[in-house]
Write an enzyme that holds these catalytic residues in place. Structure first.
Site, PDB file in Angstrom:
ATOM      1  N   THR A  52      75.268  -1.345 -20.898  1.00  0.00           N
ATOM      2  CA  THR A  52      74.452  -0.670 -21.948  1.00  0.00           C
ATOM      3  C   THR A  52      74.464  -1.441 -23.396  1.00  0.00           C
ATOM      4  O   THR A  52      73.339  -1.144 -23.924  1.00  0.00           O
ATOM      5  CB  THR A  52      74.777   0.662 -22.136  1.00  0.00           C
ATOM      6  OG1 THR A  52      76.410   0.947 -22.609  1.00  0.00           O
ATOM      7  CG2 THR A  52      74.878   1.579 -20.697  1.00  0.00           C
ATOM      8  N   LYS A 107      84.513  -9.387 -18.478  1.00  0.00           N
ATOM      9  CA  LYS A 107      83.532  -9.544 -19.542  1.00  0.00           C
ATOM     10  C   LYS A 107      83.614 -10.776 -20.317  1.00  0.00           C
ATOM     11  O   LYS A 107      82.819 -11.293 -21.074  1.00  0.00           O
ATOM     12  CB  LYS A 107      83.676  -8.486 -20.648  1.00  0.00           C
ATOM     13  CG  LYS A 107      83.377  -7.001 -19.705  1.00  0.00           C
ATOM     14  CD  LYS A 107      83.722  -5.830 -20.812  1.00  0.00           C
ATOM     15  CE  LYS A 107      83.482  -4.540 -20.041  1.00  0.00           C
ATOM     16  NZ  LYS A 107      82.130  -4.294 -19.828  1.00  0.00           N
ATOM     17  N   LYS A 156      81.957  -5.201 -27.153  1.00  0.00           N
ATOM     18  CA  LYS A 156      82.342  -4.217 -25.971  1.00  0.00           C
ATOM     19  C   LYS A 156      83.677  -4.177 -25.414  1.00  0.00           C
ATOM     20  O   LYS A 156      84.331  -4.752 -26.342  1.00  0.00           O
ATOM     21  CB  LYS A 156      81.471  -5.012 -24.570  1.00  0.00           C
ATOM     22  CG  LYS A 156      81.728  -6.095 -24.353  1.00  0.00           C
ATOM     23  CD  LYS A 156      81.026  -6.920 -23.217  1.00  0.00           C
ATOM     24  CE  LYS A 156      79.725  -7.384 -23.610  1.00  0.00           C
ATOM     25  NZ  LYS A 156      78.775  -6.394 -22.901  1.00  0.00           N
ATOM     26  N   ARG A 157      84.030  -3.419 -24.800  1.00  0.00           N
ATOM     27  CA  ARG A 157      85.355  -3.332 -24.240  1.00  0.00           C
ATOM     28  C   ARG A 157      85.943  -4.642 -23.766  1.00  0.00           C
ATOM     29  O   ARG A 157      85.307  -5.277 -23.154  1.00  0.00           O
ATOM     30  CB  ARG A 157      85.356  -2.217 -23.068  1.00  0.00           C
ATOM     31  CG  ARG A 157      86.815  -2.101 -22.411  1.00  0.00           C
ATOM     32  CD  ARG A 157      86.848  -0.743 -21.556  1.00  0.00           C
ATOM     33  NE  ARG A 157      85.973  -1.109 -20.336  1.00  0.00           N
ATOM     34  CZ  ARG A 157      86.125  -1.425 -19.438  1.00  0.00           C
ATOM     35  NH1 ARG A 157      87.513  -1.951 -18.901  1.00  0.00           N
ATOM     36  NH2 ARG A 157      85.252  -1.584 -18.124  1.00  0.00           N
ATOM     37  N   HIS A 206      80.617   3.548 -11.253  1.00  0.00           N
ATOM     38  CA  HIS A 206      80.356   2.591 -12.520  1.00  0.00           C
ATOM     39  C   HIS A 206      81.051   1.271 -12.054  1.00  0.00           C
ATOM     40  O   HIS A 206      80.994   0.554 -13.069  1.00  0.00           O
ATOM     41  CB  HIS A 206      81.074   3.254 -13.666  1.00  0.00           C
ATOM     42  CG  HIS A 206      80.013   4.366 -14.017  1.00  0.00           C
ATOM     43  ND1 HIS A 206      78.942   4.171 -14.850  1.00  0.00           N
ATOM     44  CD2 HIS A 206      80.156   5.558 -14.022  1.00  0.00           C
ATOM     45  CE1 HIS A 206      78.236   5.152 -15.344  1.00  0.00           C
ATOM     46  NE2 HIS A 206      79.051   6.458 -14.715  1.00  0.00           N
ATOM     47  N   LYS A 260      71.006  -2.028 -26.039  1.00  0.00           N
ATOM     48  CA  LYS A 260      71.000  -1.886 -27.398  1.00  0.00           C
ATOM     49  C   LYS A 260      70.826  -2.873 -28.290  1.00  0.00           C
ATOM     50  O   LYS A 260      69.864  -3.026 -29.084  1.00  0.00           O
ATOM     51  CB  LYS A 260      72.530  -1.086 -27.862  1.00  0.00           C
ATOM     52  CG  LYS A 260      72.809   0.073 -27.082  1.00  0.00           C
ATOM     53  CD  LYS A 260      74.468   0.388 -27.362  1.00  0.00           C
ATOM     54  CE  LYS A 260      74.792   1.488 -26.294  1.00  0.00           C
ATOM     55  NZ  LYS A 260      76.262   1.714 -25.954  1.00  0.00           N
TER      56      LYS A 260
END
Length: 818
Positions: free
Chosen positions: A660, A558, A552-553, A363, A664
């Site tokens: 992901t 990110k 998100k995390r 991942h 969504k």
């Protein structure tokens, strides 16, 4: 449309009687005197009662067909609330809501009584939950296997702008959908030493673990219902209990701690997800957790297999273990231990079985996530497992040296034990018959960079399985009005199980009436989110503003920091020129930072401090708002996805394996602003470059820049006055009540390292954001883009992903319960 069989079989009066019965006999109350939580428990029990028969039928069908089963091993399963999702998949959500309404109850308020199960944190866990939903819906037998954490990661509270961590006591009122299965308990052993005895019957040594501590793994099963069928799979989460609850002899001697030693060991293992591992005891606990649930699962699978099969060598025909990232990689050694030490197989025979049963999903390319354990920790905590890994490593290293004589670099990169560390990703790749990435770009990077030596040596193992998400959770449940509209416009609800049918919505982007309907649904969802923000944050936001969301995390790659720095930039521009052409925008963040991740926590602090300054400044006159959603989880994520206009997917190119959240948001009609990273690449291919806002360095450019080592963020800071102004505001007290040191480390991390190229991509991001703001003012054009994002999201269903796993890796057959 005709009713489904489930709807036809739903007896409203019986459902009502069951609820009242449960209230009476569970709580000794009536409907009028029961609390909302008690009513939720009673309703959930009535729903579970309607699942049980199908659950038993499914289990029997799998046994009767002697089906091959996938055991999906994962440290995380981020399920979300179960009541509404189960009702949807059973096919009587509408009917149940009507019964509750007749009883004076609101199903939405009852759903709010359910605590999100604290069994996961980020995309890894949510993906696992989506996969379980798709496996059941497609009719494939599967178990999810993990840990029954008592407190999960943590419940996030924001105090004075900073993240604080509190226990997430999701089991406080009990979880109505789980069933304890003590008959399947297994003993897991830690520590001790390995005694070697020669066994004349075997003609070889036998390895026996002595002097160990042990705990009992006790499983709890949660039903995973398929949509519109009778298939019910199980999520099996393991709780830890002491083998001996209380040692009276030790207590009588005054050895009080020893009297409850086993109880304390068991309790510690299952308390929290991802314990802080920046110290030795934290590393030890995390490794204990991993071995605990893996050993319990593998032991139970072998015991179950042997009940119906005489030859253990047939195991690969009936069992596949999918290791979800490196956390469960110890399954390789545990399976070898059982086959060699308990089933008395020769090493080569055991290895042949293991390498046909174990598959590995990677991942990430992030080095810290490719787990490495100190060898001395491994030897102390899992002495027999370490011996087995050392033997695997010895044989694997010999193979490397045979294929690449004299190339020490190959051994250095691929050895499983090297320089005092046990490298779990290397173990998983050496033993796994399949190694997959989770987006095409990610898999290419693994093959060409991160795992290039493995790919050169064993190219047949590598494959790609682009992630997906379940439309049943994130459209049918999370955005019911849009789901109804899709069904009405397509003239069928078959898209709920065949998501590529949403492609039929694409022509509607040119239909003015359809666009108005779509806009109306989006605005209603924005109003719903605005109400949530008002209730939880005390901030009034304008539903007619752009809802720009990054949820998100929180991790540096990110780049939530890039996002908030851009907000600071816009604020400066609005202060300098209040009349600047700018469509009002609400920037919304949702994220948890790992408790020990200081830079991530500082980023949250900065976001909240910037929000406080901007939201209270009358000069911006409502043009700019910033909101941080506390305790981001599946239930509030559903509100965010449905309401978003803009989806922030701005990771440093090459760092995000897939994502992901991007999927969504897309299926809910949000337009992506992002880099060509992870699954963004495939999103662009599906929807077209004209319907997204792409910016920044490519993955290849990032990788080349890193290889050259000639990036100097200080040059950008010096040469760009706007960027310098934003940076300086981190340390001049603007957002810290005059404290110049509050965000100093954050400032330094960007100015002197900028490992994730925040400054390098800042101007490209700012330009893309200007294009977003301009495009949104064209309501017709924007709505077309939003509709086309929904219409072209069909590829990103987890149903498609799971079918690819089945076809290429697992080779399961459908089970159709009668």
């Amino acid at each position: 449309m005709t009713q489904s069989p489930a709807q036809e079989l739903f007896d409203k009066e019986q459902f009502k009687r069951d609820i009242l019965f449960n209230i009476k006999y569970m709580f000794r109350k009536t409907l009028d005197t029961a609390s909302s939580q008690e009513i939720f428990q009673a309703v959930s029990r009535a729903v579970k009662d309607r699942i049980i028969d199908n659950w038993m039928i499914s289990h029997k069908a799998v046994e009767d067909y002697d089906s091959k089963v996938v055991y999906y091993l994962s440290m995380e399963f981020l399920l979300g609330r179960a009541l509404g999702n189960n009702l949807i998949n059973l096919g009587f959500y509408k009917e149940a809501a009507e019964v509750l309404q007749d009883m004076g109850l609101n199903i939405n308020l009852l759903e709010d009584e359910e605590a999100d199960p604290a069994l996961g944190n980020g995309g890894l866990g949510r993906l696992a939950a989506c996969f379980l939903d798709s496996l059941a819906t497609l009719g494939y037998p599967a178990y999810g296997c993990g840990i029954r954490y008592k407190y999960g990661m943590f419940r996030q509270k924001i105090e004075n702008g900073e993240q604080t961590e509190q226990p997430d006591d999701w089991l406080k009122h009990g979880y109505p959908f789980e069933i304890k299965r003590p008959e399947y308990a297994e003993v897991i052993r830690f520590g001790g030493y390995v005694r070697i005895e020669y066994d004349p019957k075997l003609g070889r040594n036998r390895y026996i673990l002595d002097g160990y501590q042990s705990v009992m793994g006790v499983p709890y099963d949660i039903p995973i219902t398929g949509y519109g069928n009778k298939m019910v799979n199980s999520l099996r989460i393991w709780d830890a209990e002491p083998v001996v609850n209380f040692n009276l002899e030790s207590f009588d001697k005054g050895e009080y701690y020893k009297a409850v030693e086993q109880e304390n060991l068991a309790k510690t293992i299952v308390e929290v997800l991802y314990p802080n591992d920046n110290h030795y005891s934290g590393k030890e606990l995390r490794l204990k957790q991993q071995y605990f649930f893996v050993s319990a699962t593998v032991q139970q699978v072998i015991h179950k297999f042997k009940e119906n099969h005489d030859d253990i060598r047939a195991l690969p025909e009936k069992v596949v273990f999918q290791m979800n990232d490196t956390h469960p990689a110890v399954a390789v050694a545990e399976l070898m231990r059982i086959l060699v030490d308990e089933e008395d197989l020769e090493w080569d025979e055991a290895w042949a079985i293991t390498t046909k049963c174990c598959a590995y999903t990677n991942h990430t390319i992030m080095a810290e996530a490719l787990e490495k354990w100190p060898a001395d920790l491994f030897m102390t905590l899992l002495p027999r497992i370490y011996q087995i890994i050392a033997e695997i490593n010895r044989r694997f290293t010999e193979k490397i040296e045979e294929l690449y004589p004299g190339q020490d670099s190959k051994v250095r990169s691929m050895a499983i034990i090297y320089e005092g560390q046990v490298r779990m990703a290397n173990l998983a790749i050496a033993a796994g018959f399949s190694v997959n990435g989770v987006a095409r770009l990610h898999t290419d990077i693994l093959k060409n960079y991160q795992l290039a030596d493995f790919y050169q040596m064993m190219p047949w193992k590598f494959n790609n399985k682009t992630n997906g998400v379940t439309q049943r959770r994130f459209l049918v449940h999370g955005n019911p009005e849009l789901a109804k509209w899709i069904t009405a416009r397509l003239g069928t609800d078959r898209w709920i199980t065949d998501f590529e049918l949403v492609e039929g919505l694409a022509p509607l982007a040119e239909d003015s009436r359809a666009r108005k309907e779509f806009q109306k649904i989006k605005r209603a969802n924005k109003v719903r989110l605005a109400q949530y923000i008002k209730e939880h944050n005390g901030i009034e936001v304008d539903p007619d503003s752009i809802f720009d969301v990054q949820a998100k995390r929180l991790h540096e790659y990110k780049r939530q920091l890039l996002n908030i720095m851009h907000v600071m930039y816009i604020y400066n521009k609005l202060k300098d020129d209040p009349g600047m052409e700018f469509h009002p925008t609400t920037f919304i963040f949702g994220a948890k930072a790992a408790a020990a991740y200081k830079t991530a926590k500082q980023t949250i602090h900065l976001i909240n401090n910037v929000a406080e300054v901007i939201n209270s400044d009358p000069d911006v006159n409502g043009k700019l708002k910033v909101v941080f959603i506390e305790n981001y989880c599946v239930s509030n994520a559903e509100l965010l996805f449905a309401a978003s206009d803009v989806s922030e997917q701005i990771s440093t190119a090459s760092r995000e394996a897939s994502g992901t959240g991007n999927m969504k948001f897309m299926m809910n009609g949000a337009v992506t602003i992002g880099t060509m990273d992870g699954a963004n690449v495939e999103i662009v291919e599906e929807v077209g470059e004209e319907n997204v806002f792409i910016f920044g360095m490519s993955a290849q450019e990032v990788l080349d820049q890193e290889a050259r080592g000639d990036y100097f963020p200080g040059d950008i800071y010096r040469d760009d006055p706007d960027i310098r102004r934003v940076m300086d505001q981190m340390v001049d007290g603007t957002y810290s009540n005059g404290d110049h040191e509050m965000f100093r480390e954050l400032f330094n991390s960007v100015l002197y390292r900028d490992s994730y190229f925040v400054l390098a991509d800042f101007r490209a991001y700012e330009n893309a954001q200007r294009r977003v703001n301009t495009a949104y003012r064209d309501h017709v054009g924007w709505t077309k883009m939003a509709m086309l994002n929904t219409a072209h999201s069909g590829k990103f269903s987890s149903d498609r992903t799971i079918q690819e796993y089945v076809d290429d890796i697992w080779h399961l057959e459908k089970v159709l319960p009668d």
